[in-house]
Scaffold this active site. Structure first.
Site, PDB file in Angstrom:
ATOM      1  N   SER A  26     -11.013   6.155 -47.574  1.00  0.00           N
ATOM      2  CA  SER A  26     -11.769   6.132 -46.903  1.00  0.00           C
ATOM      3  C   SER A  26     -11.454   5.613 -44.673  1.00  0.00           C
ATOM      4  O   SER A  26     -11.732   4.499 -45.057  1.00  0.00           O
ATOM      5  CB  SER A  26     -12.437   5.895 -47.228  1.00  0.00           C
ATOM      6  N   LYS A  48      -9.071  11.292 -41.692  1.00  0.00           N
ATOM      7  CA  LYS A  48      -8.369  12.425 -43.394  1.00  0.00           C
ATOM      8  C   LYS A  48      -9.544  13.579 -42.138  1.00  0.00           C
ATOM      9  O   LYS A  48      -9.258  14.773 -41.598  1.00  0.00           O
ATOM     10  CB  LYS A  48      -8.991  12.880 -44.180  1.00  0.00           C
ATOM     11  N   SER A 100      -7.858  11.793 -53.259  1.00  0.00           N
ATOM     12  CA  SER A 100      -7.098  11.538 -53.777  1.00  0.00           C
ATOM     13  C   SER A 100      -6.076  10.636 -54.469  1.00  0.00           C
ATOM     14  O   SER A 100      -4.684  11.154 -53.646  1.00  0.00           O
ATOM     15  CB  SER A 100      -6.549  13.537 -53.549  1.00  0.00           C
TER      16      SER A 100
END
Length: 197
Positions: A34, A38, A106
């Site tokens: 986090s 991304k 993921s």
């Protein structure tokens, strides 16, 4: 399952759709902690690809969890199911010739391998969006790391839950100390030969 009768052989196939679009479908599976960048990378790459005439779809963790996966929590089994559903949806987009960018932590290699198996190894490009934990914490606009360190968020990847960094990603994008433009260029240069007809 005996009463299920797929009709995949009776509908337009992937090659037909890719010819219509003038591109080849694939997924860029962006994985990282986090705050690693991304979503920012996916958003900017999508705009760049759209400017060049490519049809894309961004699937992002927060968006998916407020919709199709809003019934899932953050325990191990729910996280696995989250990724499984996302992979199944992604496969549908890729089969339509869409360049799909998935922005999901993921956290385990096993989850990413499962997604690769569902989507198909030839269509799955693993993008490791990499920034040190301390950089991710500095970027933490939502205050999630602070809450996780205070024990208010259990199973938080990188703090109270592990993250398996990809050992052999298809592309490794370091986002610390580099501009978003440099990172996007790295991704576009990498994916262009794969999607261009």
């Amino acid at each position: 399952m005996e009463h299920i009768h797929p009709v995949f052989d009776q509908i337009l196939n992937r090659a037909d759709k890719e010819r219509m679009l003038g591109q080849r479908g694939c997924t860029l599976w962006l994985t990282g902690l986090s705050g690693s960048g991304k979503t920012t990378l996916a958003r900017h790459a999508e705009k760049e690809l759209a400017a060049q005439g490519f049809l894309t779809q961004v699937l992002d963790g927060d968006n998916i969890r407020t919709g199709i996966n809003n019934n899932l929590g953050f325990g191990e089994e729910d996280r696995r199911e989250n990724i499984r559903r996302i992979a199944e949806v992604t496969k549908l987009f890729v089969q339509c010739g869409v360049v799909t960018m998935n922005s999901f932590i993921s956290p385990s290699q096993e989850m990413r391998d499962m997604a690769r198996d569902i989507i198909g190894p030839e269509d799955f490009l693993e993008v490791f969006v990499d920034a040190p934990l301390e950089v991710c914490e500095e970027r933490d606009v939502k205050g999630m790391y602070k809450k996780a360190r205070a024990g208010q968020i259990p199973n938080f990847t990188g703090i109270s839950a592990p993250y398996d960094a990809p050992e052999k990603p298809d592309i490794h994008v370091r986002t610390d100390g580099r501009s978003i433009e440099e990172c996007v260029k790295q991704v576009i240069d990498f994916v262009m030969p794969r999607i261009k007809v």
